[in-house]
Design an enzyme around this catalytic site. Sequence first.
Site, PDB file in Angstrom:
ATOM      1  N   LYS A   4       9.298  54.772 -30.998  1.00 41.18           N
ATOM      2  CA  LYS A   4       9.866  53.321 -31.209  1.00 41.18           C
ATOM      3  C   LYS A   4       9.026  52.524 -30.736  1.00 41.18           C
ATOM      4  CE  LYS A   4      12.967  50.193 -31.579  1.00 41.18           C
ATOM      5  NZ  LYS A   4      12.176  48.947 -31.135  1.00 41.18           N
ATOM      6  N   SER A  22      10.601  53.469 -27.035  1.00 45.42           N
ATOM      7  CA  SER A  22      10.591  52.126 -26.922  1.00 45.42           C
ATOM      8  C   SER A  22       9.825  51.526 -25.499  1.00 45.42           C
ATOM      9  CB  SER A  22      11.803  51.367 -26.948  1.00 45.42           C
ATOM     10  OG  SER A  22      11.834  49.854 -26.968  1.00 45.42           O
TER      11      SER A  22
END
Length: 144
Positions: A73, A48
């Site tokens: 992600k 992320s």
Amino acid sequence: DITDMFMNRGVIITEVDRNGKRSELDATDGGLATDLPLAILVGPGSASGSEVLSAALRDNGRAVLIGQTTFGKGSVNFLVELSNGGALYVTAARWLTPKGQLIEGVGLTPDIVVAPGDTEATTGVGPQLFAAIDYLRQQIRTAR
């Protein structure tokens, strides 16, 4: 904001919504550490936000990635609470690296692939760290 500290210009991330509309987040001039050589240790636990930072610095020529492929992600998600007490997790957009590579489900491949040592996860010391130190030493020697 953290990524912007290491960049004076360039695209930090591109977001693509479900309709294909693209929007870019650009670095602003005046980062605090725009001249330092950088090496970023990455691996399957990098996901992320850390992938966004790593991709931005790599794609803009500010850092090399050392380690193993990241988690992958790269989506913008939000939670919708339902009236029955449940919830729905909705993906609203995907992130692309500054060079247009998809992060979601793919991850980032490091510039220098180095497998971790047996104790690197617990001690923070091992082949990946030593590879980063060697890389940075070389960058400093070259800059002189």
